[in-house]
Design a protein around this motif. Structure first.
Motif, mmCIF file in Angstrom:
data_model
loop_
_atom_site.group_PDB
_atom_site.id
_atom_site.type_symbol
_atom_site.label_atom_id
_atom_site.label_comp_id
_atom_site.label_asym_id
_atom_site.label_seq_id
_atom_site.Cartn_x
_atom_site.Cartn_y
_atom_site.Cartn_z
ATOM 1 N N ALA A 1 -16.813 8.655 2.453
ATOM 2 C CA ALA A 1 -17.463 7.411 2.043
ATOM 3 C C ALA A 1 -18.302 7.665 0.788
ATOM 4 N N VAL A 2 -18.155 6.801 -0.192
ATOM 5 C CA VAL A 2 -18.895 6.933 -1.450
ATOM 6 C C VAL A 2 -19.511 5.588 -1.783
ATOM 7 N N PRO A 3 -20.481 5.544 -2.689
ATOM 8 C CA PRO A 3 -21.060 4.257 -3.097
ATOM 9 C C PRO A 3 -19.982 3.274 -3.548
ATOM 10 N N GLN B 1 -24.971 1.512 4.395
ATOM 11 C CA GLN B 1 -25.768 0.977 3.298
ATOM 12 C C GLN B 1 -26.758 2.007 2.747
ATOM 13 N N LEU B 2 -27.242 2.887 3.597
ATOM 14 C CA LEU B 2 -28.190 3.906 3.145
ATOM 15 C C LEU B 2 -27.562 4.873 2.151
ATOM 16 N N ILE B 3 -26.241 5.049 2.211
ATOM 17 C CA ILE B 3 -25.586 5.960 1.262
ATOM 18 C C ILE B 3 -24.884 5.194 0.127
ATOM 19 N N GLY C 1 -9.186 -0.653 1.948
ATOM 20 C CA GLY C 1 -9.152 0.650 1.305
ATOM 21 C C GLY C 1 -10.226 1.587 1.818
ATOM 22 N N ALA C 2 -10.706 1.335 3.033
ATOM 23 C CA ALA C 2 -11.814 2.115 3.584
ATOM 24 C C ALA C 2 -11.423 3.578 3.783
ATOM 25 N N PRO C 3 -12.245 4.519 3.311
ATOM 26 C CA PRO C 3 -11.942 5.933 3.537
ATOM 27 C C PRO C 3 -12.314 6.397 4.945
#
Length: 511
Positions: free
Chosen positions: A65-67, A89-91, A115-117
């Motif tokens: 997961a990335v911004p 949301q915190l990351i 497209g969720a990792p």
């Protein structure tokens, strides 16, 4: 603002911060030991919610997961869900709930289009990874309590925070996108549904707007969300309302009726309860009076849609008739218009398609410019699929979905009008009306009714007499189907698509 101060209390935290992470951090510092969530025997404070969400955020980041990427959360209502929601949301990622009641086709559509990792799933979820990393529910305990903590992402107010998927009743689900700023602005529309340090009973699916769009609201007011047990049970719910000192509670009308009856028989009161919400449907006036008499609280009604989770609402001072027949007036910062087929304003009192303009509305559908363009008109107006008209006091009266209206013998029939009258009949516990094709006359109405007493159900004649006494005679249903329960979709709303299918299978040929 023309609303009573008691209806629109001020939050305990200043919400004018850039992103949700800043608000969570402020809550963890300001009231660290106050409960954020209660679910059965499990309780978690605001400090624990923040700390465990940072640990979960680290696990999400490790798995890709990335911004700006979506994290899908396919969990039952739970504290685990709330932690994953905040962790994303915190990351700097985007939290996106997936209703666990969706079918394989709908779930696969969301996974592909998002497209969720990373996707978080129940242990028994029948899901085959398409290249996504998966976290199962049983993995979360170790992650929450033993994992390393992430460093919060420094984001901006216009960064996407949440994607909420539509229920898919008119096609495959679409992802409504909301920025941090959208959700922050919605705080001022909360009204009586939020109060400083309130204790709120949460029974709506967490994957949808009732939870996904309300994180800022909960934290800004320092509220405790008590998660209701599933399946719903009147005895357990009444005990929960009492033991957890619930101050704000929502239920559908039939549930309120059962709670009132049970409390009256047991001579129980709920001294902490301040306001009740009639969820999914307005409560009949006699039920509103019973709730007021037994529980000493008002019942209010809200209207919204996935794409704009804050639109209208009744006030605690409104009469029982207003609460039943309308969905109230626009919330602060919300504008409404009623449009005809050419997108022109209808005359006051006439039925039109509802359009809304608000800073709380979605910024668009996830990676779907075509569908976004279809619903956004000029100057930021968002077109809904609902029909309604304004009464003399400016309250919105719903007339149903644009696709639900049927034409009987050349006359428009709006099912919601008929359903509202049926709800007043003492022998009916629940009702829904759909139109189906018929020779000569075009379409006819079919009423699906759940009798209050199976031994003494209403007849077609009594139903038609009641409608004719209150509405135009052509609005009286032509056919009556008695049933033990009405089908519901993944959002626990009456599934009109399924009812139309059933009605069509009856081969009604009345002309």
């Amino acid at each position: 603002m023309d609303n009573e101060n008691v209806d629109y209390p001020q939050p305990v935290l200043n919400p004018d911060v850039p992103i949700f992470a800043d608000l969570m951090r402020a809550a963890a510092v300001r009231f660290p030991h106050r409960e954020a969530f209660v679910h059965g025997s499990e309780r978690i404070t605001y400090a624990q919610w923040y700390e465990q969400s940072l640990r979960c955020g680290h696990a999400l980041r490790e798995r890709g997961a990335v911004p700006g990427s979506i994290v899908l959360i396919a969990l039952e209502n739970s504290i685990d869900f709330a932690i994953c929601f905040a962790a994303a949301q915190l990351i700097g990622a985007i939290a996106s709930g997936v209703n666990v009641r969706l079918g394989r086709r709908e779930l696969n559509s969301i996974v592909t289009r998002s497209g969720a990792p990373v996707i978080v799933l129940e242990d028994n979820a029948p899901f085959a990874s398409q290249g996504q990393a998966t976290i199962r529910r049983s993995d979360l305990d170790a992650i929450r309590h033993e994992g390393a903590a992430a460093v919060p992402h420094l984001g901006k107010p216009d960064d996407l925070a949440v994607v909420i998927w539509t229920s898919g009743t008119t096609g495959l689900p679409k992802g409504a996108c909301f920025s941090h700023d959208n959700l922050r602005r919605a705080i001022r529309t909360a009204g009586p549904l939020a109060a400083p340090f309130a204790r709120k009973l949460g029974s709506v699916p967490f994957a949808h707007a009732g939870f996904m769009s309300k994180g800022w609201e909960q934290v800004a007011f320092g509220m405790t969300l008590v998660i209701a047990a599933v399946p719903w049970n009147a005895d357990d719910t009444l005990r929960l309302l009492l033991d957890e000192r619930i101050t704000i509670a929502g239920a559908v009308p039939t549930q309120w009726a059962k709670l009132v009856l049970l409390a009256a028989k047991a001579d129980l009161s709920l001294p902490d309860l301040k306001v009740g919400i009639s969820a999914t449907a307005p409560a009949p006036p006699d039920l509103i009076a019973q709730v007021s008499s037994v529980f000493k609280v008002p019942l209010i009604v809200r209207y919204s849609m996935t794409e704009c989770p804050s639109m209208t609402g009744t006030r605690t001072s409104d009469s029982a008739e207003v609460q039943f027949r309308t969905v109230g007036r626009p919330q602060p910062g919300v504008e409404l218009r009623l449009l005809d087929a050419d997108f022109k304003d209808v005359r006051h009192g006439e039925i039109g398609r509802i359009a809304v303009r608000s800073k709380t509305a979605m910024v668009g559908y996830w990676e779907d410019a075509e569908r976004t363009a279809e619903v956004f008109l000029d100057d930021g107006w968002l077109l809904s699929g609902d029909l309604g008209h304004f009464d003399k006091a400016g309250n919105l009266v719903l007339a149903g979905r644009s696709g639900e209206m049927y034409i009987r013998g050349g006359y428009n029939v709006y099912p919601v009008e008929v359903e509202r009258v049926l709800a007043e009949m003492p022998e009916i516990a629940a009702a829904a009306v759909v139109g189906v094709p018929a020779p000569v006359i075009g379409e006819i109405g079919v009423a699906f009714v759940v009798p209050r007493e199976s031994e003494s159900p209403p007849t077609l004649a009594t139903v038609r007499d009641k409608i004719r006494a209150e509405l135009a005679d052509y609005k009286a249903p032509d056919h009556l189907v008695l049933t033990d329960a009405l089908p519901v979709n993944a959002m626990m709303k009456i599934d009109k698509t399924e009812l139309k299918r059933i009605a069509a299978s009856l081969e009604i040929t009345r002309g």
